[in-house]
Scaffold this motif. Structure first.
Motif, PDB file in Angstrom:
ATOM      1  N   ARG A   1      11.267   8.139 -14.392  1.00 18.61           N
ATOM      2  CA  ARG A   1      10.799   6.754 -14.250  1.00 18.61           C
ATOM      3  C   ARG A   1      10.644   6.389 -12.779  1.00 18.61           C
ATOM      4  N   LEU A   2      11.645   6.774 -11.970  1.00 17.11           N
ATOM      5  CA  LEU A   2      11.612   6.442 -10.544  1.00 17.11           C
ATOM      6  C   LEU A   2      10.433   7.137  -9.851  1.00 17.11           C
ATOM      7  N   THR A   3      10.198   8.384 -10.220  1.00 15.62           N
ATOM      8  CA  THR A   3       9.081   9.109  -9.618  1.00 15.62           C
ATOM      9  C   THR A   3       7.759   8.431  -9.979  1.00 15.62           C
ATOM     10  N   ALA A   4       7.612   8.050 -11.265  1.00 17.83           N
ATOM     11  CA  ALA A   4       6.382   7.386 -11.706  1.00 17.83           C
ATOM     12  C   ALA A   4       6.202   6.055 -10.977  1.00 17.83           C
ATOM     13  N   LEU A   5       7.294   5.290 -10.854  1.00 20.55           N
ATOM     14  CA  LEU A   5       7.247   4.003 -10.149  1.00 20.55           C
ATOM     15  C   LEU A   5       6.807   4.182  -8.697  1.00 20.55           C
ATOM     16  N   SER A   6       7.348   5.183  -8.043  1.00 20.85           N
ATOM     17  CA  SER A   6       7.024   5.366  -6.628  1.00 20.85           C
ATOM     18  C   SER A   6       5.550   5.749  -6.471  1.00 20.85           C
ATOM     19  N   HIS A   7       5.021   6.549  -7.399  1.00 26.99           N
ATOM     20  CA  HIS A   7       3.589   6.873  -7.323  1.00 26.99           C
ATOM     21  C   HIS A   7       2.748   5.621  -7.497  1.00 26.99           C
ATOM     22  N   ARG A   8       3.153   4.775  -8.465  1.00 25.74           N
ATOM     23  CA  ARG A   8       2.383   3.562  -8.713  1.00 25.74           C
ATOM     24  C   ARG A   8       2.430   2.646  -7.502  1.00 25.74           C
ATOM     25  N   LEU A   9       3.627   2.494  -6.923  1.00 27.33           N
ATOM     26  CA  LEU A   9       3.768   1.611  -5.761  1.00 27.33           C
ATOM     27  C   LEU A   9       2.978   2.136  -4.566  1.00 27.33           C
ATOM     28  N   LYS A  10       2.965   3.435  -4.380  1.00 26.28           N
ATOM     29  CA  LYS A  10       2.202   3.983  -3.253  1.00 26.28           C
ATOM     30  C   LYS A  10       0.727   3.630  -3.395  1.00 26.28           C
ATOM     31  N   GLY A  11       0.211   3.674  -4.636  1.00 28.34           N
ATOM     32  CA  GLY A  11      -1.161   3.254  -4.871  1.00 28.34           C
ATOM     33  C   GLY A  11      -1.349   1.797  -4.538  1.00 28.34           C
ATOM     34  N   ASP A  12      -0.408   0.959  -5.010  1.00 24.47           N
ATOM     35  CA  ASP A  12      -0.493  -0.485  -4.761  1.00 24.47           C
ATOM     36  C   ASP A  12      -0.419  -0.797  -3.282  1.00 24.47           C
ATOM     37  N   VAL A  13       0.478  -0.144  -2.582  1.00 31.50           N
ATOM     38  CA  VAL A  13       0.681  -0.447  -1.166  1.00 31.50           C
ATOM     39  C   VAL A  13      -0.590  -0.198  -0.377  1.00 31.50           C
ATOM     40  N   SER A  14      -1.293   0.907  -0.631  1.00 30.74           N
ATOM     41  CA  SER A  14      -2.493   1.159   0.176  1.00 30.74           C
ATOM     42  C   SER A  14      -3.581   0.139  -0.154  1.00 30.74           C
ATOM     43  N   THR A  15      -3.662  -0.329  -1.413  1.00 32.09           N
ATOM     44  CA  THR A  15      -4.635  -1.368  -1.754  1.00 32.09           C
ATOM     45  C   THR A  15      -4.326  -2.654  -1.001  1.00 32.09           C
ATOM     46  N   LEU A  16      -3.052  -3.047  -0.988  1.00 27.15           N
ATOM     47  CA  LEU A  16      -2.655  -4.273  -0.294  1.00 27.15           C
ATOM     48  C   LEU A  16      -2.898  -4.161   1.207  1.00 27.15           C
ATOM     49  N   GLU A  17      -2.627  -2.993   1.764  1.00 32.09           N
ATOM     50  CA  GLU A  17      -2.853  -2.815   3.196  1.00 32.09           C
ATOM     51  C   GLU A  17      -4.314  -3.044   3.534  1.00 32.09           C
ATOM     52  N   GLU A  18      -5.215  -2.497   2.726  1.00 30.66           N
ATOM     53  CA  GLU A  18      -6.639  -2.708   2.956  1.00 30.66           C
ATOM     54  C   GLU A  18      -6.973  -4.205   2.932  1.00 30.66           C
ATOM     55  N   GLY A  19      -6.423  -4.921   1.944  1.00 29.42           N
ATOM     56  CA  GLY A  19      -6.663  -6.353   1.816  1.00 29.42           C
ATOM     57  C   GLY A  19      -6.198  -7.108   3.041  1.00 29.42           C
ATOM     58  N   ALA A  20      -5.006  -6.769   3.519  1.00 26.96           N
ATOM     59  CA  ALA A  20      -4.440  -7.472   4.668  1.00 26.96           C
ATOM     60  C   ALA A  20      -5.281  -7.231   5.906  1.00 26.96           C
ATOM     61  N   TYR A  21      -5.755  -5.997   6.102  1.00 25.02           N
ATOM     62  CA  TYR A  21      -6.583  -5.712   7.263  1.00 25.02           C
ATOM     63  C   TYR A  21      -7.925  -6.418   7.175  1.00 25.02           C
ATOM     64  N   ARG A  22      -8.502  -6.432   5.952  1.00 26.62           N
ATOM     65  CA  ARG A  22      -9.799  -7.066   5.783  1.00 26.62           C
ATOM     66  C   ARG A  22      -9.721  -8.542   6.165  1.00 26.62           C
ATOM     67  N   GLN A  23      -8.615  -9.198   5.780  1.00 24.16           N
ATOM     68  CA  GLN A  23      -8.484 -10.629   6.057  1.00 24.16           C
ATOM     69  C   GLN A  23      -8.378 -10.925   7.550  1.00 24.16           C
ATOM     70  N   THR A  24      -7.869  -9.976   8.330  1.00 18.83           N
ATOM     71  CA  THR A  24      -7.755 -10.211   9.762  1.00 18.83           C
ATOM     72  C   THR A  24      -9.046  -9.801  10.483  1.00 18.83           C
ATOM     73  N   GLY A  25     -10.001  -9.220   9.749  1.00 18.04           N
ATOM     74  CA  GLY A  25     -11.228  -8.728  10.359  1.00 18.04           C
ATOM     75  C   GLY A  25     -12.219  -9.821  10.682  1.00 18.04           C
ATOM     76  N   GLY A  26     -13.419  -9.431  11.163  1.00 21.88           N
ATOM     77  CA  GLY A  26     -14.416 -10.380  11.636  1.00 21.88           C
ATOM     78  C   GLY A  26     -14.972 -11.272  10.544  1.00 21.88           C
TER      79      GLY A  26
END
Ligand code: ZN
Length: 132
Positions: A12-37
């Motif tokens: 379960r923990l391994t599956a959760l960490s894979h899912r979160l890693k996917g989520d984290v990179s999506t959120l990072e993209e969103g955060a960078y886009r919002q600070t962009g031009g």
């Protein structure tokens, strides 16, 4: 704790960490886009209301704090997997009691039994209030 249970939590923990890693990179993209031009470009086309500025900043902060939570969760999961390897998994790190299975099923990476978690949360809330 039985090996079969440990294996189940490990999966379960391994599956959760894979899912979160996917989520984290999506959120990072969103955060960078919002600070962009793009955001500042659209702002210059409309009257400068403080309210607009405020809500932009607020949304960005929400995204960033979500990101922080997920990164914290990932760290907790990594720690929990480490505890499984060391044979310490399922015991409260404060008082050493075995953590209730229902609690581990709900939050498999928890470090604390219900009583200690409550104390911990109350402490965290007091810290936050203190910093405001
Ligand atoms: Zn405890």
């Amino acid at each position: 704790m039985k090996q079969a249970d440990l294996d189940r939590y490990h999966d379960r923990l391994t599956a959760l960490s894979h899912r979160l890693k996917g989520d984290v990179s999506t959120l990072e993209e969103g955060a960078y886009r919002q600070t962009g031009g793009e955001a500042s470009g659209s702002l210059s086309n409309m009257p400068l209301h403080m309210a607009d500025l405020g809500s932009d900043t607020f949304e960005q902060q929400v995204t960033l704090s979500l990101l922080e939570n997920e990164e914290t969760q990932l760290l907790e999961i990594t720690d929990a997997l480490e505890r499984i390897r060391q044979g310490k998994f399922g015991r409260c790190q404060v008082c050493g009691t075995e953590i209730a299975p229902e609690r581990l099923d709900a939050v498999p990476y928890t470090r604390y039994c219900a009583a200690c978690a409550r104390k911990e949360q109350e402490g965290a809330r007091a810290d936050r209030l203190g910093s405001l």
